[in-house]
Design an enzyme around this catalytic site. Structure first.
Site, PDB file in Angstrom:
ATOM      1  N   THR A  75     -59.251  62.780  13.358  1.00 59.11           N
ATOM      2  CA  THR A  75     -58.993  62.358  14.739  1.00 59.11           C
ATOM      3  C   THR A  75     -60.356  62.064  15.369  1.00 59.11           C
ATOM      4  OG1 THR A  75     -59.136  64.639  15.491  1.00 59.11           O
ATOM      5  CG2 THR A  75     -56.946  63.835  14.951  1.00 59.11           C
ATOM      6  N   GLU A  88     -52.265  61.189  14.008  1.00 56.36           N
ATOM      7  CA  GLU A  88     -51.308  62.201  13.537  1.00 56.36           C
ATOM      8  C   GLU A  88     -49.944  61.619  13.199  1.00 56.36           C
ATOM      9  OE1 GLU A  88     -53.398  62.522  16.039  1.00 56.36           O
ATOM     10  OE2 GLU A  88     -54.034  64.592  16.357  1.00 56.36           O
ATOM     11  N   LYS A 120     -53.826  64.988  39.316  1.00 52.35           N
ATOM     12  CA  LYS A 120     -52.937  65.929  39.996  1.00 52.35           C
ATOM     13  C   LYS A 120     -53.285  65.965  41.476  1.00 52.35           C
ATOM     14  CE  LYS A 120     -52.424  68.461  35.763  1.00 52.35           C
ATOM     15  NZ  LYS A 120     -53.614  68.234  34.935  1.00 52.35           N
ATOM     16  N   TRP A 130     -48.018  64.445  40.117  1.00 56.16           N
ATOM     17  CA  TRP A 130     -48.816  63.701  39.145  1.00 56.16           C
ATOM     18  C   TRP A 130     -48.885  62.221  39.505  1.00 56.16           C
ATOM     19  CZ3 TRP A 130     -47.064  65.586  33.589  1.00 56.16           C
ATOM     20  CH2 TRP A 130     -47.465  66.930  33.426  1.00 56.16           C
TER      21      TRP A 130
HETATM   22  P1  AMP Z   1     -55.917  57.863  17.838  1.00 55.22           P
HETATM   23  O1  AMP Z   1     -55.400  59.027  17.111  1.00 55.22           O
HETATM   24  O2  AMP Z   1     -57.393  57.826  17.938  1.00 55.22           O
HETATM   25  O3  AMP Z   1     -55.345  56.589  17.325  1.00 55.22           O
HETATM   26  O4  AMP Z   1     -55.427  57.994  19.357  1.00 55.22           O
HETATM   27  C1  AMP Z   1     -54.089  58.175  19.677  1.00 55.22           C
HETATM   28  C2  AMP Z   1     -53.910  58.077  21.161  1.00 55.22           C
HETATM   29  O5  AMP Z   1     -54.193  56.757  21.626  1.00 55.22           O
HETATM   30  C3  AMP Z   1     -52.490  58.325  21.626  1.00 55.22           C
HETATM   31  O6  AMP Z   1     -52.181  59.686  21.681  1.00 55.22           O
HETATM   32  C4  AMP Z   1     -52.497  57.656  22.981  1.00 55.22           C
HETATM   33  O7  AMP Z   1     -53.094  58.479  23.969  1.00 55.22           O
HETATM   34  C5  AMP Z   1     -53.392  56.467  22.759  1.00 55.22           C
HETATM   35  N1  AMP Z   1     -52.567  55.288  22.496  1.00 55.22           N
HETATM   36  C6  AMP Z   1     -52.262  54.717  21.323  1.00 55.22           C
HETATM   37  N2  AMP Z   1     -51.519  53.622  21.493  1.00 55.22           N
HETATM   38  C7  AMP Z   1     -51.323  53.482  22.817  1.00 55.22           C
HETATM   39  C8  AMP Z   1     -50.627  52.553  23.660  1.00 55.22           C
HETATM   40  N3  AMP Z   1     -49.996  51.504  23.156  1.00 55.22           N
HETATM   41  N4  AMP Z   1     -50.644  52.769  24.972  1.00 55.22           N
HETATM   42  C9  AMP Z   1     -51.297  53.824  25.513  1.00 55.22           C
HETATM   43  N5  AMP Z   1     -51.985  54.717  24.794  1.00 55.22           N
HETATM   44  C10 AMP Z   1     -51.992  54.560  23.462  1.00 55.22           C
END
Ligand code: AMP
Length: 543
Positions: free
Chosen positions: A186, A331, A440, A445
């Site tokens: 991650t 994940e 907040k 929210w």
């Molecule tokens: P990563 O594991 O680095 O790919 O990040 C995942 C996170 O990216 C998710 O939990 C979201 O917060 C954000 N994310 C991924 N796709 C989107 C989307 N289409 N719109 C908004 N946030 C997104």
């Protein structure tokens, strides 16, 4: 009573074998790191993956060993994906855009035995090598002629030398489908990055699901360009899904600027491309400035961060390219939801369609999701209630590599995504925030993403982030941090006035700060943590 069907294991090697047998003459075109365009076929890729598996066996790589990569999207990277996983070892794709301390942490944590690197990353590897004791050698992904003349790396091997002397006869082992196939960390915006260990089964199921019609809708007629890097959640599975259907694959190397991408799209007839909004911003700017068109591109998958509705409109209306907004995370392999319209939406006015398409979409078949309140109670699917998004499915993480952080699951089966979302009656999910980015205000929210989308719809705004800033009365209030488009003007008052009528009045941001640029993570997401630090002492005029 058990079913009586064959227990054929779902293996990554079956994908490249299929591509070779049924689409053997289909091309893989790469912008080579050494310069120029490289082209060959699935048949060639399979042959060289087998040579590489033989070479790695001779180097002592055993089942379950981790083999790292720091590389762009290119044909050798694809060969490594298949050779390493296919032989039962674990392909660990490393994001070279992370900080060096994070990179050495990741390589040590994964205990990578070898790391394969593009020429671009030799200086980075030189910096990391003294801290990476598990690495027996750094394999430079090039031929003898392009090997660096001098390097401080002690143990270096040349990729083409290694595979050039190997036979292309190799029988992919019949592994248990639950065997680990690849590893991604991650991005770790808070704390150390955590490893997500994919299996052959999860990878194959994810590739089957991702090619479905209301997902990527890929076929042997497509020309697919993953702009999303192969070091970012396996380029959203495209190195598997494109081969699974026999689509032509176009790999753009390190050239991610609008001009290079557009040139490659046009010259190779790309029909489908996938990337994060920031990349598409660069591409759209380029076509706008040059007056260019997309002659073959039909669909783009946009994900990784919220796709601004204005981007969807520009692609659709100005260029006749459909935008498919997708949500996922490391994940979740990553596909969780994809946004496409249903039959009943066909005759809706364009504005209504755009409203739906701006959402993150409904769950890909295989994924189950729900939203819950802070006590874990499921919230209604009414498009209004927003809560923590939980998911489960065969390509969702069960636990992190080496058990880091204990079980992440709730009730033993739901993965808490850390995102806050709504789900409407039709099942469309919309992300309103990362849980840590929610603003907040007075116990209620406010969605920072909704406020960002409005700011970015302003013609003079190139990019905007909205963060919560401390407020003596309301706890937090929204502040817009915005970047203006070059040469365009907009005042604080004009931008705040732009919110009028678009949201509840109390959601209107309290102030605007104009900046030259916004900080991003290594995967192109807004780095709001950094912004919150930068604006920690900011005094709102309303405070
Ligand atoms: P990563 O594991 O680095 O790919 O990040 C995942 C996170 O990216 C998710 O939990 C979201 O917060 C954000 N994310 C991924 N796709 C989107 C989307 N289409 N719109 C908004 N946030 C997104």
């Amino acid at each position: 009573m058990l079913g009586q069907m064959m227990g054929t294991q779902l293996l990554v090697s079956s994908i490249i074998r299929h591509a070779d047998r049924y689409h053997g003459d289909v091309e893989i075109v790469s912008r080579a790191v050494e310069g120029g365009i490289h082209r060959y076929t699935y048949c060639d890729a399979h042959r060289r993956a087998k040579q590489l598996a033989n070479a790695l066996t001779k180097l002592g790589v055993k089942p379950s060993d981790r083999v790292g990569t720091m590389a762009w999207n290119g044909y050798r990277h694809l060969e490594i994906y298949y050779a390493v996983s296919g032989m039962g070892a674990i392909c660990h794709t490393i994001n070279p855009r992370l900080f060096p301390e994070q990179l050495s942490y990741i390589i040590n944590h994964a205990e990578d035995s070898y790391v394969m690197i593009d020429l671009t990353f030799v200086p980075l590897a030189e910096q990391l090598a003294p801290h990476c004791k598990s690495v027996k050698a750094w394999i430079i992904m090039t031929d003898r002629a392009h090997m660096p003349v001098a390097t401080t790396l002690d143990h270096v091997l040349c990729y083409e030398d290694l595979i050039g002397r190997e036979s292309d006869i190799y029988y992919w082992p019949q592994l248990d489908e639950n065997t680990a196939s690849s590893l991604c960390y991650t991005s770790g915006t808070t704390g150390n990055p955590k490893g997500v260990l994919y299996s052959h089964r999860s990878t194959v199921l994810h590739s089957y699901a991702s090619v479905m019609p209301d997902c990527f809708a890929l076929s042997a007629q497509d020309v697919v360009m993953p702009v999303v890097p192969m070091f970012h959640v396996n380029a959203w599975g495209i190195p598997y899904s494109a081969l699974a259907v026999g689509a032509k694959l176009v790999l753009p190397g390190g050239g991610m600027d609008g001009a290079s991408l557009h040139e490659l799209m046009e010259s190779e007839g790309v029909t489908f491309a996938a990337g994060v909004p920031t990349i598409w911003l660069g591409l759209l700017n380029h076509v706008k400035e040059t007056g260019a068109k997309f002659n073959t591109l039909r669909r783009t998958i946009v994900g990784g961060s919220t796709c601004p509705p204005t981007m969807i409109r520009t692609f659709m209306e100005d260029y006749k390219v459909s935008v498919i907004h997708a949500w996922g995370m490391t994940e979740t392999s990553p596909l969780g939801t994809v946004c496409t319209l249903k039959a009943k939406h066909k005759n809706l006015p364009i504005e209504e369609k755009l409203k739906i398409l701006s959402k993150q979409g409904f769950a890909v078949n295989g994924i189950t999701m729900k939203i819950v309140d802070k006590n874990g109670k499921e919230l209604p699917r009414d498009g209004k209630a927003f809560g923590d998004l939980m998911v489960m499915g065969p390509w969702v993480v069960n636990s992190y590599y080496k058990g880091e952080g204990g079980s992440p699951l709730r009730e033993g089966r739901w993965f808490p995504t850390g995102d806050v979302a709504t789900i409407d009656a039709d099942g469309y999910m919309q992300i309103t925030d990362r849980s840590k980015d929610v603003i907040k205000s007075g116990g209620e929210w406010i969605s920072s993403i909704e406020l960002e989308n409005i700011a970015m719809a302003h013609p003079a705004i190139a990019e905007a982030a909205v963060i919560g800033v401390a407020h003596p009365k309301w706890d937090e209030r929204p502040l817009v941090v915005a970047v203006k488009k070059p040469g365009l003007k907009v005042s604080r008052e004009e931008l705040l006035g732009f919110y009028e009528g678009k949201i509840a009045r109390w959601w209107t941001p309290d102030d605007v700060a104009f900046v030259e640029s916004l900080p991003h993570t290594g995967t192109g997401k807004l780095l709001k943590m950094k912004l919150r630090e930068d604006f920690a002492d900011y005094k709102l005029p309303t405070a």
